[in-house]
Motif scaffolding. Structure first.
Motif, PDB file in Angstrom:
ATOM      1  N   VAL A   1       0.937  -1.215   0.162  1.00  0.00           N
ATOM      2  CA  VAL A   1      -0.039   0.053  -0.036  1.00  0.00           C
ATOM      3  C   VAL A   1       0.868   1.198   0.194  1.00  0.00           C
ATOM      4  O   VAL A   1       0.291   2.157   0.033  1.00  0.00           O
ATOM      5  N   THR A   2       2.230   1.154  -0.063  1.00  0.00           N
ATOM      6  CA  THR A   2       3.146   2.251  -0.042  1.00  0.00           C
ATOM      7  C   THR A   2       4.101   2.485  -0.967  1.00  0.00           C
ATOM      8  O   THR A   2       4.281   3.793  -1.546  1.00  0.00           O
ATOM      9  N   VAL A   3       4.639   1.296  -1.235  1.00  0.00           N
ATOM     10  CA  VAL A   3       5.650   1.467  -2.503  1.00  0.00           C
ATOM     11  C   VAL A   3       5.035   2.001  -3.756  1.00  0.00           C
ATOM     12  O   VAL A   3       3.990   1.541  -4.312  1.00  0.00           O
ATOM     13  N   ASP A   4       5.615   3.031  -4.179  1.00  0.00           N
ATOM     14  CA  ASP A   4       5.210   3.569  -5.551  1.00  0.00           C
ATOM     15  C   ASP A   4       3.891   4.027  -5.585  1.00  0.00           C
ATOM     16  O   ASP A   4       3.472   4.427  -6.782  1.00  0.00           O
ATOM     17  N   VAL A   5       3.449   4.470  -4.572  1.00  0.00           N
ATOM     18  CA  VAL A   5       2.034   5.186  -4.615  1.00  0.00           C
ATOM     19  C   VAL A   5       2.355   6.724  -4.979  1.00  0.00           C
ATOM     20  O   VAL A   5       1.319   7.122  -5.523  1.00  0.00           O
ATOM     21  N   GLN A   6       3.274   7.302  -4.522  1.00  0.00           N
ATOM     22  CA  GLN A   6       3.839   8.598  -4.918  1.00  0.00           C
ATOM     23  C   GLN A   6       4.573   8.499  -6.183  1.00  0.00           C
ATOM     24  O   GLN A   6       5.611   7.685  -6.533  1.00  0.00           O
ATOM     25  N   PRO A   7       4.321   9.121  -7.339  1.00  0.00           N
ATOM     26  CA  PRO A   7       4.953   9.124  -8.713  1.00  0.00           C
ATOM     27  C   PRO A   7       6.181   9.524  -8.577  1.00  0.00           C
ATOM     28  O   PRO A   7       6.507  10.291  -7.615  1.00  0.00           O
ATOM     29  N   ASP A   8       6.878   9.154  -9.554  1.00  0.00           N
ATOM     30  CA  ASP A   8       8.486   9.554  -9.538  1.00  0.00           C
ATOM     31  C   ASP A   8       8.740   9.509 -11.199  1.00  0.00           C
ATOM     32  O   ASP A   8       8.704   8.322 -11.812  1.00  0.00           O
ATOM     33  N   PRO A   9       9.321  10.827 -11.762  1.00  0.00           N
ATOM     34  CA  PRO A   9       9.600  10.615 -13.258  1.00  0.00           C
ATOM     35  C   PRO A   9      10.770   9.735 -13.537  1.00  0.00           C
ATOM     36  O   PRO A   9      10.731   9.066 -14.492  1.00  0.00           O
ATOM     37  N   ASP A  10      11.727   9.356 -12.550  1.00  0.00           N
ATOM     38  CA  ASP A  10      12.682   8.433 -12.569  1.00  0.00           C
ATOM     39  C   ASP A  10      12.346   7.031 -12.846  1.00  0.00           C
ATOM     40  O   ASP A  10      13.008   6.071 -13.163  1.00  0.00           O
ATOM     41  N   ARG A  11      11.170   6.747 -12.451  1.00  0.00           N
ATOM     42  CA  ARG A  11      10.634   5.278 -12.326  1.00  0.00           C
ATOM     43  C   ARG A  11       9.454   5.236 -13.544  1.00  0.00           C
ATOM     44  O   ARG A  11       9.482   4.092 -13.874  1.00  0.00           O
ATOM     45  N   HIS A  12       8.572   6.035 -13.380  1.00  0.00           N
ATOM     46  CA  HIS A  12       7.200   5.765 -14.110  1.00  0.00           C
ATOM     47  C   HIS A  12       6.697   6.833 -15.053  1.00  0.00           C
ATOM     48  O   HIS A  12       6.262   6.505 -16.123  1.00  0.00           O
ATOM     49  N   LEU A  13       7.077   8.048 -14.655  1.00  0.00           N
ATOM     50  CA  LEU A  13       6.501   9.193 -15.590  1.00  0.00           C
ATOM     51  C   LEU A  13       7.606   9.577 -16.587  1.00  0.00           C
ATOM     52  O   LEU A  13       8.531  10.477 -16.436  1.00  0.00           O
ATOM     53  N   THR A  14       7.819   8.835 -17.671  1.00  0.00           N
ATOM     54  CA  THR A  14       8.822   8.815 -18.620  1.00  0.00           C
ATOM     55  C   THR A  14       8.687  10.397 -19.164  1.00  0.00           C
ATOM     56  O   THR A  14       9.675  10.679 -19.875  1.00  0.00           O
ATOM     57  N   GLN A  15       7.653  11.059 -19.471  1.00  0.00           N
ATOM     58  CA  GLN A  15       7.371  12.201 -19.990  1.00  0.00           C
ATOM     59  C   GLN A  15       7.482  13.603 -18.847  1.00  0.00           C
ATOM     60  O   GLN A  15       7.196  14.409 -19.363  1.00  0.00           O
ATOM     61  N   GLY A  16       7.936  13.215 -17.703  1.00  0.00           N
ATOM     62  CA  GLY A  16       7.986  14.049 -16.780  1.00  0.00           C
ATOM     63  C   GLY A  16       6.810  14.353 -15.786  1.00  0.00           C
ATOM     64  O   GLY A  16       6.096  13.445 -16.317  1.00  0.00           O
ATOM     65  N   TRP A  17       6.780  15.347 -15.035  1.00  0.00           N
ATOM     66  CA  TRP A  17       5.528  15.613 -14.087  1.00  0.00           C
ATOM     67  C   TRP A  17       4.424  16.057 -15.043  1.00  0.00           C
ATOM     68  O   TRP A  17       4.649  16.653 -15.927  1.00  0.00           O
ATOM     69  N   ILE A  18       3.347  15.577 -14.725  1.00  0.00           N
ATOM     70  CA  ILE A  18       2.079  15.820 -15.471  1.00  0.00           C
ATOM     71  C   ILE A  18       1.482  17.149 -14.628  1.00  0.00           C
ATOM     72  O   ILE A  18       0.496  17.705 -15.101  1.00  0.00           O
ATOM     73  N   TYR A  19       1.904  17.716 -13.691  1.00  0.00           N
ATOM     74  CA  TYR A  19       1.479  18.829 -13.006  1.00  0.00           C
ATOM     75  C   TYR A  19       2.548  19.471 -12.348  1.00  0.00           C
ATOM     76  O   TYR A  19       3.477  19.175 -12.162  1.00  0.00           O
ATOM     77  N   GLY A  20       2.389  20.483 -11.863  1.00  0.00           N
ATOM     78  CA  GLY A  20       3.230  21.481 -11.217  1.00  0.00           C
ATOM     79  C   GLY A  20       2.883  22.901 -10.419  1.00  0.00           C
ATOM     80  O   GLY A  20       1.814  22.957 -10.612  1.00  0.00           O
ATOM     81  N   PHE A  21       3.796  23.518  -9.648  1.00  0.00           N
ATOM     82  CA  PHE A  21       3.383  24.593  -8.921  1.00  0.00           C
ATOM     83  C   PHE A  21       3.649  25.791 -10.053  1.00  0.00           C
ATOM     84  O   PHE A  21       4.276  25.843 -11.052  1.00  0.00           O
ATOM     85  N   GLY A  22       2.787  26.663  -9.894  1.00  0.00           N
ATOM     86  CA  GLY A  22       2.886  27.992 -10.588  1.00  0.00           C
ATOM     87  C   GLY A  22       4.064  28.600 -10.527  1.00  0.00           C
ATOM     88  O   GLY A  22       4.578  29.396 -11.598  1.00  0.00           O
ATOM     89  N   ASP A  23       4.676  28.608  -9.364  1.00  0.00           N
ATOM     90  CA  ASP A  23       5.955  29.383  -9.352  1.00  0.00           C
ATOM     91  C   ASP A  23       7.298  28.513  -9.322  1.00  0.00           C
ATOM     92  O   ASP A  23       8.411  28.831  -8.678  1.00  0.00           O
ATOM     93  N   GLY A  24       7.359  27.367  -9.592  1.00  0.00           N
ATOM     94  CA  GLY A  24       8.121  26.413  -9.206  1.00  0.00           C
ATOM     95  C   GLY A  24       8.153  24.924  -9.805  1.00  0.00           C
ATOM     96  O   GLY A  24       7.416  24.988 -11.074  1.00  0.00           O
ATOM     97  N   PRO A  25       9.012  24.017  -9.669  1.00  0.00           N
ATOM     98  CA  PRO A  25       8.991  22.741 -10.284  1.00  0.00           C
ATOM     99  C   PRO A  25       7.679  21.937  -9.958  1.00  0.00           C
ATOM    100  O   PRO A  25       7.149  22.316  -9.028  1.00  0.00           O
ATOM    101  N   GLY A  26       7.330  21.023 -10.694  1.00  0.00           N
ATOM    102  CA  GLY A  26       6.525  19.951 -10.645  1.00  0.00           C
ATOM    103  C   GLY A  26       6.635  19.014  -9.590  1.00  0.00           C
ATOM    104  O   GLY A  26       7.603  18.507  -9.231  1.00  0.00           O
ATOM    105  N   GLY A  27       5.425  18.381  -9.067  1.00  0.00           N
ATOM    106  CA  GLY A  27       5.648  17.118  -8.252  1.00  0.00           C
ATOM    107  C   GLY A  27       6.322  17.226  -6.940  1.00  0.00           C
ATOM    108  O   GLY A  27       5.926  18.038  -6.126  1.00  0.00           O
ATOM    109  N   TYR A  28       7.203  16.496  -6.737  1.00  0.00           N
ATOM    110  CA  TYR A  28       7.956  16.419  -5.427  1.00  0.00           C
ATOM    111  C   TYR A  28       9.504  16.545  -5.853  1.00  0.00           C
ATOM    112  O   TYR A  28      10.081  15.757  -5.992  1.00  0.00           O
ATOM    113  N   PRO A  29       9.838  17.828  -5.885  1.00  0.00           N
ATOM    114  CA  PRO A  29      11.237  18.205  -6.167  1.00  0.00           C
ATOM    115  C   PRO A  29      12.227  17.838  -5.288  1.00  0.00           C
ATOM    116  O   PRO A  29      12.243  17.859  -4.091  1.00  0.00           O
TER     117      PRO A  29
END
Length: 368
Positions: free
Chosen positions: A51-79
């Motif tokens: 229930v815990t492993v890989d629940v949180q996305p990571d471009p290095d593991r699954h999101l091959t096109q990078g973060w699909i969302y982001g903050f308006g004044d900074g990087p996306g996801g979990y920098p």
């Protein structure tokens, strides 16, 4: 016109049922418990990992096109830049306590029942009437003041960073620490209310003035407030669980209150404070595991070790100053079976042992 009998018989592929059709109850590997999207720590995956492993996305593991969302004044996801600490694989960390949603509720509900029963039994037995006046004053001033430290760390330290780490496993552990601190602070508040309503001379609101104005508590208050201003989630977790809790938190809870309460006729306070100590022991196990992984990282271990040394140079002097400022409260109880020097030495020894586990150099301030 050709005779139809002269035509060759057409060949059609023979239909074969493999039991892998949609809706089949049994199909190849249907009874297998093998997972192929992560490698469990042991032979079989645990519920915590499921229930815990890989629940949180990571471009290095699954999101091959990078973060699909982001903050308006900074990087996306979990920098990963939200901490100066580095890891070749943040997902290596697994909470040794295996905390997830159900275990959080189960463990905290068990503690709440324990505290509730203790308070009910104390009121039924009229236990507070056996306290000497000096101990009543000690509790109303100092245990009440410590409630503010616990609440501040809960709301403005752990809660503020519980989604900052790059993996769900780390954020889960931090969220659990926040829940522990918040529940313990509330337990102390309820204890204060019970004492205020008991048939003893207890000044319930006194803790507020102590926390805001008493000279012995101001360095502790300042340190907690400075912790809340740290933006680096790794430094904040390190400074709080590795340094502050060792040199100030355990010093007050374990090396003072837990040691002298019984000699002053109080068996209720150690039960309540003991739940906070147990919480911290669990939270420390998770923090120790995380920082050990970072120090031993093949790629970034040396840089992390140097970084942690810098963090120690900042926070050890602050926490030692806060600890030493608390010395006057050791003389307040009528029964004083332990000295401040003995308590501080015990806290320092535990801190040294923890730093050795983390393979970090011992700060020179501990020997002064």
């Amino acid at each position: 016109m050709a005779d139809i009998t002269d035509q060759k018989t057409r060949s059609f592929p023979k239909i074969e049922f493999t039991d892998s059709e949609a809706g089949a109850l049994d199909f190849p590997s249907s009874k297998s418990r093998t997972y192929n999207y992560y490698k469990p720590a042991k032979l079989r995956a645990t519920m915590y990992e499921d229930v815990t492993v890989d629940v949180q996305p990571d471009p290095d593991r699954h999101l091959t096109q990078g973060w699909i969302y982001g903050f308006g004044d900074g990087p996306g996801g979990y920098p990963k830049e939200w901490t100066k600490a580095q890891s070749s694989n943040w997902h290596t960390f697994l909470d040794p306590n295996e905390e997830w949603e159900q275990t959080i509720y189960r463990n905290n509900s068990a503690v709440v029942r324990q505290v509730s029963l203790c308070l009910e039994n104390a009121k039924r037995a009229g236990a507070y009437k056996n306290w000497n006046h000096a101990w009543v004053v000690f509790i109303q001033r100092n245990l009440g003041a410590w409630m503010h430290a616990e609440n501040g760390i809960a709301l403005h330290v752990f809660t503020s960073i519980q989604r900052s780490a790059p993996t769900n496993m780390i954020n889960n552990a931090v969220a659990v620490a926040a829940a522990h601190k918040m529940r313990f602070a509330q337990d102390l508040a309820l204890f204060n209310l019970d004492l205020s309503e008991a048939d003893i001379d207890f000044d319930g609101p006194a803790h507020r003035d102590v926390w805001q104005n008493a000279p012995e508590w101001q360095p502790t208050r300042q340190t907690v407030e400075e912790l809340t201003a740290v933006g680096d989630w790794g430094e904040l977790l390190f400074a709080t669980n590795i340094v502050f809790e060792q040199l100030v938190g355990q010093l007050f809870r374990s090396e003072l209150v837990m040691q002298i309460a019984a000699r002053n006729g109080d068996y209720i306070t150690p039960t309540i404070v003991g739940t906070g100590e147990n919480d911290y022991a669990r939270d420390l196990a998770a923090s120790r595991s995380l920082f050990q992984l970072l120090v031993r990282d093949e790629e970034h271990g040396a840089a992390n070790k140097e970084l942690f040394g810098q963090w120690l140079s900042v926070w050890v002097p602050k926490c030692l100053a806060a600890a030493k400022a608390l010395q006057p409260i050791w003389s307040q109880p009528a029964e004083k079976p332990i000295t401040f020097a003995t308590s501080l030495d015990a806290a320092k020894d535990k801190f040294r042992s923890l730093l050795e586990d983390l393979e970090l150099d011992i700060p020179k301030e501990l020997d002064q």
